[in-house]
Design an enzyme around this catalytic site. Structure first.
Site, PDB file in Angstrom:
ATOM      1  N   THR A  85      56.998  60.650 101.674  1.00  0.00           N
ATOM      2  CA  THR A  85      56.352  60.534 102.747  1.00  0.00           C
ATOM      3  C   THR A  85      56.394  61.576 103.821  1.00  0.00           C
ATOM      4  O   THR A  85      57.490  62.249 103.944  1.00  0.00           O
ATOM      5  CB  THR A  85      56.983  59.224 103.607  1.00  0.00           C
ATOM      6  OG1 THR A  85      57.304  58.103 102.641  1.00  0.00           O
ATOM      7  CG2 THR A  85      56.288  58.780 104.559  1.00  0.00           C
TER       8      THR A  85
ATOM      9  N   GLU B 199      61.303  67.177  93.940  1.00  0.00           N
ATOM     10  CA  GLU B 199      60.397  68.411  94.362  1.00  0.00           C
ATOM     11  C   GLU B 199      60.990  69.620  93.834  1.00  0.00           C
ATOM     12  O   GLU B 199      60.068  70.426  93.751  1.00  0.00           O
ATOM     13  CB  GLU B 199      60.506  68.404  95.957  1.00  0.00           C
ATOM     14  CG  GLU B 199      59.779  67.096  96.357  1.00  0.00           C
ATOM     15  CD  GLU B 199      60.575  66.042  96.709  1.00  0.00           C
ATOM     16  OE1 GLU B 199      61.713  66.010  96.288  1.00  0.00           O
ATOM     17  OE2 GLU B 199      60.118  65.066  97.459  1.00  0.00           O
TER      18      GLU B 199
ATOM     19  N   ARG C  33      56.856  67.267 108.472  1.00  0.00           N
ATOM     20  CA  ARG C  33      57.786  66.288 108.765  1.00  0.00           C
ATOM     21  C   ARG C  33      59.066  66.561 109.108  1.00  0.00           C
ATOM     22  O   ARG C  33      59.602  67.541 108.781  1.00  0.00           O
ATOM     23  CB  ARG C  33      57.874  65.455 107.528  1.00  0.00           C
ATOM     24  CG  ARG C  33      58.824  64.179 107.615  1.00  0.00           C
ATOM     25  CD  ARG C  33      59.086  63.329 106.371  1.00  0.00           C
ATOM     26  NE  ARG C  33      60.250  63.079 106.277  1.00  0.00           N
ATOM     27  CZ  ARG C  33      60.821  62.133 105.343  1.00  0.00           C
ATOM     28  NH1 ARG C  33      60.005  61.762 104.174  1.00  0.00           N
ATOM     29  NH2 ARG C  33      62.040  61.861 105.075  1.00  0.00           N
TER      30      ARG C  33
ATOM     31  N   ASN D 279      59.953  52.525  97.557  1.00  0.00           N
ATOM     32  CA  ASN D 279      59.967  52.631  99.049  1.00  0.00           C
ATOM     33  C   ASN D 279      58.704  53.382  99.343  1.00  0.00           C
ATOM     34  O   ASN D 279      57.960  53.503 100.479  1.00  0.00           O
ATOM     35  CB  ASN D 279      61.031  53.434  99.567  1.00  0.00           C
ATOM     36  CG  ASN D 279      61.262  53.514 101.038  1.00  0.00           C
ATOM     37  OD1 ASN D 279      61.142  52.408 101.726  1.00  0.00           O
ATOM     38  ND2 ASN D 279      61.602  54.777 101.563  1.00  0.00           N
TER      39      ASN D 279
END
Lengths: 341, 1245
Positions: free
Chosen positions: B32, B65, B115, B1037
């Site tokens: 996210t 990642e 973020r 999630n």
């Protein structure tokens, strides 16, 4: 040479044995096997409008669940290009069956709304179905709807579908009508090409451990043929439309009985589920053997030979017969009927 | 002719659109707020959409990642155009490869939804901390400030990367830009073809690793040459800014949109200038425009190319007249001399500016035109002339999506005007600790009065956000209006409130902040009025649309007084509709989206009514058409019915209501809850000052109990006469809202009249009373308790011992009962049979009221963990659902017992949870070891008997642990205020002598994928830790992406065609160690087995892992059937129940026990109850059939293997492996376990 051919829904069939609507008919290979085993026609499994609605609603519900309410996951599933909600697959199946088979392919429809019945019937015709079987599966559970009203609805439905399609249309009925002969006449007037007698309704059982009602269906036995023989024997003496027996046809003798009662075709489902598709051939062999033994040349010669108009004692199909049965039971000492034990 | 469409998309889609078309390989991992970029790319590839060269890009999901960056690096080396998408921690995991990619001068573009970074707490929201953490890697960093810019810069970055050979990080603000829906002009394939030079692509390929022309890269270099080699790239960085500007200029020629490395906006003679980057530039532009209209000389520099920082170009961008500059960084670099952009600005001025000498301003290039220099060397010599060095101050703003408004910009300009402006300030928060915050005038606004500004309050489940996304698309694409949509969610997974902010109007929309004054307010849930001030944003004369069960004549008297007062004072135009009734009557259930959307169009005037209805219907057909005509038809019907049921309300002249808004926390809540958490619950957390917050991210537990959310329409009601007191409802409740107690009858004296109890059905406890109580305000109405209840009324079988009934009439009474119930004493743990589900219900859960989905399959396992071991548990929790419902503010579900003991919980990261937990174990063991050493050393002072007790305590039972706690207390009492430093150490460490239960909790994304390497190491360590894998078989999630746990044939994101590989057998992998206790459990199939597995895992003194079947919203069915699905999973042998206990091997027994029966159902009877499987059968029936066959074969193969193993003869006792647990305790544990699992097979049916 014995002539097994018969006429059903405007088509000449090579045999009076028809593979009835069942899950087996979902598979093209099975349909081919049915043809090879001597089926005169096949009735495809039913397209259930209600199932389409349910699938559609459940897809909508789970695709909506949890969406757009949490910042990390606006959705939980990929957006697939298509969902085969609706009759497409069924219509494709009709097309494929028509391509694969020489025998007539009868599509079966179980609608939920008048609009659905008419729409899907038209689509089935367009897909190449030789005829339609309307599988009216209405379980009267309401305290507000009268029997007459239900019969009106059947007739309205028959009328609506018949005005929409050109191919012949059969109606599959349940046995639980106050007057099957009267309804049959009405349906004939509305254009029904055949009656298929009788549907077998799912009958929930009770699970005595969980105290839950469990929906299931037991496969039929030859015993269930009698109800059908009775009805067909009555109807075939008076009606012009075609008659099919479904439910209880397991053996060659069963088939013989059905035809003698006046059925144009006899349909097999449970027998094929139980014994496999090649069982059709055995039934056929039994039928032929009987015909040979009894020197019948053709199915048409047999058909209706024992209907209510043809038997020596037509009252066997009427109330007099009932009294006789009770009497014979009593004589055998089956006290449950008389209160004696 | 190159005609560009006007489209309405969010920033993620805009970036992915270009990235997918100008790349060949895309390696991604979900995080996210960047996940949708990967999902778009995957969807486009899976539907065969090609790139500009006509080939469909390959999309591959990686295990982390770090893995994605490695794959990108490899793909680039092998010569394809490759990209990835990420954010935050994901970007940090890419850093090592980013250095490599840049060091090898390899062109690529990473698209980053920027973020916050987890520090004192995790945040999924937007700022530049992640980007700033990679500024040393050698990547160029290019910022986009708007959705349009995202699409444009994605292409510019790709072109510039290919030309410069420097890899680019193209970033934009997470959520603000990544999730903002805006109307933009879509670039065409022709645009992309024009911008991408195929010669450069071929040059990239020519540099690739190719055995036909082999080269070697990645050498190890020695002190002799490394330094020089590092300096070889300087020219590439020197040239890069001009290349970027060149690409921007070419882009401008194509599209008419001119970007510059630094875009200046404002007065040519500005004296005060703000420098910043990202979406905040838009708020700043709005403010500059407003201040300029008042004659103020202000301007703003919007930094696009942050790295390489073109110092001279930057300085040239500034007006010569500038006297003071404020540099705003959306990041924090603790301990630095200043944040990065601030430092760059100062050094740029110092290095390239000329101060003091006279030169006429006219000689400077005109800003804002193409005359502006593109490259440093192209600048006129005199361009950097200033009369004096401007004063430069730096400030921080907007961390984790903190709002940044024109009012805050105005506050910064005001500060710049002061003779001694504050440096290193913050804006947007109240820093009452170090007093660095600027005062902001809340009345300052630049909202466009002509634009429609609409705010909608909805519930997640009611479809409000989806409808608003739809509306903004309609307005954007069916009208000439500009349009913008932004959506604010809360952090709960069930019953979440959503606030939608929609703007549209004739002028382009720059407002990069939430609506400050709304011309339209819609409240889609009447109950919100009880607690939330939904009208505070309404401007005078605004429209107020309320979804109300009360009609226009009755609604007024049901409004809280404060709402009435605002409606009157602001002269609001007030409308009501009973949206739920209309929705229900049209077969829409609780989805009021279409009804409310229609009312919005009717009242907002966005389109003429007929056109609006046609457009809504068209959108419905587009959105729902695939789902079947019935869905479309009922939505159409809802549209038609909505208008007929929309009514204006006549507003009385006076407020008459006596209804007051409910407080968020009751008066008896602790001070911290009242002062800090309650404002957060009320949505007023922004107003909390710095001093209110813990300095190190430490929060008290046990706070969820104060947040009464009242989500349930219906709650369970107990029928004590029918109940058999089995405790199953208590066991399965995901939110710990059903509790049982057994107590002496006299304790019920004074009980509330409605409190129910019955004689306890325990042997020897018949004289006691049994109570089953529901927390009415915490229940989520999931219904699992009713579903699992086995007891039925003798006369009416539908009636169970627990049944759902409407909450509202029961709320008061049950609240009173609940409070009384909580005050009753807990049952003595030592008197309970812990292997018995019936007894477990009497253990206090130390995990309650989590914000998990209603019916969550994970939380019952966590609750059980806390019931059994919570008072001595330390939990390391991997990031994911369980860390969000477990640790997301404002309130948290882990709690304490009456002694104040309870789980100590922490979340480190996603990838490191196993190592994190292992560290806890090592630390606790070390402390215990040192404490034991001290006890031995000072046994004389302590007393030999006490010392012996402490050292030899058997803590394998509850009684043993309790005894040790008493001895520890004795020790601490004895040590008193002992001055000896070592004895003081002992006193401090004595608690470590009580056995601690260390748990690593996480989902399959962690255990199977990103954290597997660490988990594997934990297995190998042999340390006494417990691993709980909450296996939902998908990344729940982040929205349902495939993990290696995802089963074959299931559809997931990145497995749109159904997963083609079998689920990884993590249990088998762990069992091959021979030293790891492994249990494979499904609570819904066999709760006794689950319970026993937890007890054995804890008892086993080495590593233990429980893989727990967790039904999930991402499986696609109503979770009320979750337990039945668990049962079906076991009955089909898809999910065999088993335990592997190494201690049995040590005792000469087969360690592997298969605890469930062979398949009694075909797999399809299980899978085709779930949408994740049926959607494939619906969309690709033949492929689904094939995958089902293969999946069934997987089941058969796995079962055969397991069965064979379970039936193997017992091996001879060989003693435990060398790194395994100590033999005696292990044996004890083994001998407590039934070897054949027969008891479970019996219980499984």
């Amino acid at each position: 040479m014995i002539d097994l051919s018969t006429y059903y829904l405007g088509r000449k069939l090579a045999s009076p044995l028809v593979a009835s609507s069942s899950p087996l008919c979902k598979d093209l290979a099975n349909l081919r096997k049915m043809e090879e085993a001597g089926a005169g026609a096949v009735v495809l499994h039913s397209l259930f409008e209600e199932q389409i609605l349910l699938e559609s609603e459940s897809l909508d519900r789970f695709l909506n669940a949890g969406t757009d309410s949490y910042p990390e996951s606006a959705s939980y599933f990929p957006d697939l290009a298509t969902y085969d909600i609706g009759p497409r697959a069924y219509l494709e199946h009709i097309r494929a069956a028509k391509k694969a088979l020489k025998i007539p392919v009868i599509a079966s429809l179980n609608g939920a709304t008048l609009g659905g019945w008419v729409r899907y019937a038209g689509q089935m015709e367009d897909a190449g179905a030789d005829a339609l079987e309307l599988n009216i599966y209405f379980l009267p559970a309401s305290f507000d709807i009268s029997g007459a009203q239900i019969e009106d609805d059947y007739c309205e439905l028959m009328h609506a579908v018949k005005s929409h399609v050109r191919i012949p249309v059969a109606v599959k009925l349940g046995p639980f009508f106050t007057s099957v002969p009267h309804l049959a006449c009405r349906l004939e007037r509305e254009g029904a090409g055949a009656l298929v007698l009788f549907n077998r309704f799912y009958q929930p059982d009770f699970d005595l451990e969980t105290l839950e009602a469990t929906p299931n269906l037991k496969l039929s036995t030859s015993d269930e043929l009698r109800l059908r023989l009775h009805a067909v024997a009555l109807l075939s003496s008076r009606l012009e439309l075609d008659l099919a027996i479904t439910g209880g046809v397991h053996t060659g003798d069963d088939a013989v009985k059905g035809i003698l009662a006046g059925a144009h075709v006899v349909m097999l489902t449970s027998a094929l589920l139980k014994h496999g598709i090649p069982h059709l051939r055995e039934v056929m062999t039994g039928l032929v053997r009987w015909m040979e033994q009894h020197e019948y040349d053709s199915v048409s010669q047999m058909r209706g030979a024992m209907n209510a108009g043809a038997v020596a004692e037509p009252e066997v199909f009427q109330r007099a017969n009932y009294l006789k049965v009770l009497g014979s039971y009593d004589l055998r000492g089956a006290g449950a009927f008389t209160g004696r034990s | 002719m190159n005609i560009r469409a006007q489209i309405t998309v969010d920033g993620n889609e805009a970036a992915a659109y270009v990235a997918h078309q100008v790349n060949e390989v895309i390696a991604i991992y979900p995080i996210t707020p960047s996940s949708p970029m990967g999902e778009w790319a995957d969807q486009w590839s899976s539907t065969g959409q090609p790139n500009i060269w006509g080939s469909v890009p390959s999309v591959i999901e990686m295990q982390s990642e770090g893995g994605a960056a490695g794959a990108v690096h490899g793909a680039l080396q092998a010569g394809t155009l490759t990209t990835t998408f990420t954010s935050s921690q994901g970007l940090l995991l890419m850093i090592p490869n980013m250095y490599k990619i840049a060091g090898e001068l390899t062109p690529t573009v990473f698209h980053i939804a920027a973020r916050a970074i987890a520090g004192q707490g995790l945040s999924i929201f937007g700022d530049h901390q992640d980007v700033m953490a990679v500024r040393a890697t050698g990547f160029a960093l290019l910022a986009s400030h708007s959705v349009q810019a995202v699409m444009d810069m994605a292409l510019i970055a790709q072109a510039a990367a290919l030309e410069s050979r420097i890899p680019f990080g193209h970033f934009f603000d997470g959520f603000r830009t990544s999730h903002e829906v805006a109307k933009i002009e879509q670039l065409t394939t022709d645009d992309m073809r024009a911008m991408i030079d195929d010669e450069l692509v071929r040059a990239h390929r020519a540099r690739s690793l190719n055995p036909d022309q082999p080269v070697l890269r990645g050498t190890a270099q020695n002190p002799d040459v490394y330094f020089q080699a590092r300096e070889t790239v300087n020219k590439f960085y020197d040239d890069c800014p001009a290349i970027v500007q060149g690409a921007m200029n070419r882009f401008a020629a194509l599209t008419g949109r001119q970007y510059r490395l630094f875009d200046y906006f404002g007065a040519d003679d500005a004296e005060r200038v703000i420098v910043l980057m990202g979406s905040s530039a838009l708020a700043a532009e709005e403010c500059v425009e407003a201040l300029a209209a008042r004659g103020e000389k202000v301007g703003v520099v919007n930094v696009h190319l942050f790295r390489p920082f073109a110092a001279k170009v930057f300085v040239d961008t500034l007006p010569r007249t500038v006297k003071s500059i404020a540099v705003l960084d959306r990041t924090k670099e603790p301990g630095s001399a200043g944040e990065p952009l601030y430092m760059d600005v100062i050094s740029a001025l110092v290095e390239t500016g000329t101060f003091g000498a006279h030169r006429p301003p006219s000689a400077a290039p005109k800003r804002g035109t193409s005359e502006q220099s593109a490259a440093p060397e192209a600048s006129p010599l005199c361009a950097s002339y200033f009369e004096s060095m401007p004063r430069v101050i730096g400030g921080r703003y907007g961390l984790a999506s903190k709002e940044f408004t024109p009012a805050m910009v105005a506050a910064v300009f005001a500060e710049l005007e002061k003779t001694e402006p504050r440096n290193h300030f913050v804006v947007g928060i109240n820093d009452d600790l170090t007093h660095r915050s600027l005062d902001v005038d809340p009345a300052f606004t630049t909202e466009d009065p002509e634009a429609v500004r609409a705010v909608f309050y909805g519930l997640g489940a009611d479809g409000t956000v989806g409808a608003n996304k739809n509306s903004i698309k309609i307005i954007g694409e069916d009208t000439d209006n500009y349009a913008q949509g932004y959506f604010v969610y809360d952090s709960k997974k069930s019953g979440a409130m959503t606030i939608s902010h929609l703007r549209f109007g004739r002028k382009p929309i720059r407002a990069s902040y939430l609506i400050q004054q709304a011309s339209f307010v819609a409240c889609h849930q009447f109950s919100f009025l009880e607690r939330v001030d939904v009208l505070h944003l309404a401007e005078p004369g605004a429209v107020f649309l309320l979804n109300s069960p009360f009609g226009p004549a009755e609604v007024w008297e049901h409004l809280p007084r404060a709402a009435q007062e605002q409606i009157i004072a602001k002269k609001l135009r007030f409308y009501v509709i009973d949206g739920y009734r209309v929705a229900k009557e049209n077969g829409m259930g609780g989805r009021i989206n279409t009804v409310m959307q229609t009312c919005f169009f009717a009242l907002s005037g966005a389109l003429p009514r007929e056109e609006a209805i046609a457009a809504i219907k068209q959108a419905i057909a587009k959105t729902y058409g695939k789902r079947g005509d019935a869905i479309v038809q009922k939505n159409y019907a809802a549209v038609d019915q909505a208008l007929a049921n929309l009514h204006p309300v006549e507003v009385p002249a006076y407020a008459t209501s006596e209804i007051e808004r409910q407080p968020f926390a009751p008066p008896e809540a602790p001070e911290f809850v009242q002062r800090v958490l309650a404002p957060m619950m009320a949505g007023e957390g922004d107003s909390l000052p710095v001093s209110a917050l813990p300095i190190d991210g430490t929060y008290p537990t046990g706070t969820a109990r104060w947040e009464k959310r009242n989500l349930a329409q219906d709650i369970p009601v107990w029928e004590e006469e029918i109940c058999i007191q089995c405790g199953k409802c208590v066991m399965v409740c995901p939110h710990a809202v059903i509790r049982a107690k057994v107590c002496a009858p006299e304790l019920l004296a004074g009980a509330p009249p409605a409190l129910k109890s019955s004689a306890a059905r325990w042997k020897d406890r018949e004289h006691l009373r049994y109570l089953l109580q529901v927390a009415p305000e915490d229940c989520t109405s999931c219904g699992l308790c009713v579903q699992v209840c086995p007891a039925k009324s003798k006369t009416e079988v539908k009636k169970k011992a627990i049944n759902m009934a409407p909450q509202a009439p029961l709320r008061e009474q049950e609240r009173e009962n609940w409070d009384f119930f909580l005050d009753l004493p807990e049952f003595d743990r030592q008197a309970l049979a812990l292997h018995n589900v019936k007894d477990i219900q009497l253990l206090q859960p130390l995990f309650e009221f989590p914000g998990a989905c209603a019916g969550c399959g994970e939380t019952p396992y966590i609750k059980l963990l806390t019931q059994l071991f919570g008072d001595r548990a330390v939990i390391a929790n991997a990031t994911g659902c369980s860390s969000i419902y477990g640790g997301n503010l404002p309130t948290t579900p882990y709690t304490v017992n009456r002694d104040g003991r309870g789980p100590a919980w922490s979340n480190s990261l996603f990838e490191d949870n196993a190592e994190f937990g292992l560290g806890m174990r090592v630390s606790l063991d070390k402390q215990a070891e040192y404490a034991r050493e001290l006890v031995r050393r000072f046994s004389a002072q302590i007393g030999d008997e006490l010392a012996r007790s402490l050292l030899n305590a058997d803590q394998s039972t509850e009684a043993g642990i309790e005894a040790q706690r008493r001895w520890v207390a004795d020790l601490q009492w004895k040590l008193g205020s002992e001055p000896d430093p070592e004895l003081r150490d002992l006193k401090a460490l004595a608690g470590a002598l009580v056995a601690k239960s260390v748990w690593m909790v996480g989902g399959d994304g962690w255990a199977y994928d990103i954290g597997y390497g660490g988990l594997d190491h934990v297995f190998a360590s042999g340390r006494n830790v417990n691993v709980l894998v909450l296996d939902t078989e998908v990344y729940s999630n982040t929205g349902g992406q495939m993990s290696k746990s995802t089963p074959r044939a299931a559809v997931a994101k990145f497995a749109a065609a159904g997963k083609h590989a079998a689920k990884k057998d993590l249990a088998m992998m762990a069992m091959t160690y021979g030293t790891v206790y492994v249990a494979h459990v499904a609570l819904g199939a066999n709760d006794t087995h689950t319970l026993k597995s937890f007890l054995e895992a804890e008892a086993y003194p080495g590593p233990s892992m429980i893989i727990a079947y967790s039904h999930c919203i991402a499986h696609g069915y109503d979770l009320v059937h979750g337990l039945e699905q668990q049962k079906a999973a076991v009955q089909t042998a898809y999910w065999p129940l088993f335990r592997y206990n190494p201690a049995l091997a040590a005792a000469g027994r087969n360690p592997f026990q298969l605890d469930s029966r062979p398949a009694s159902l075909p797999l399809e009877k299980y899978v085709y109850n779930e949408g994740r499987y049926t959607m494939l059968a619906q969309s690709a029936p033949e492929a689904a059939a094939l995958l089902l066959t293969e999946a069934q074969q997987d089941v058969v193969t796995r079962w055969k293997l397991y069965e064979h193993w379970a039936n193997m003869p017992d091996p001879a006792p060989i003693g435990p492996p060398s790194n395994g647990p100590e033999p005696i305790s292990a044996l004890k544990s083994a001998l407590n376990s039934p070897a054949d699992g027969a008891q479970f097979q019996g219980a499984q049916k």
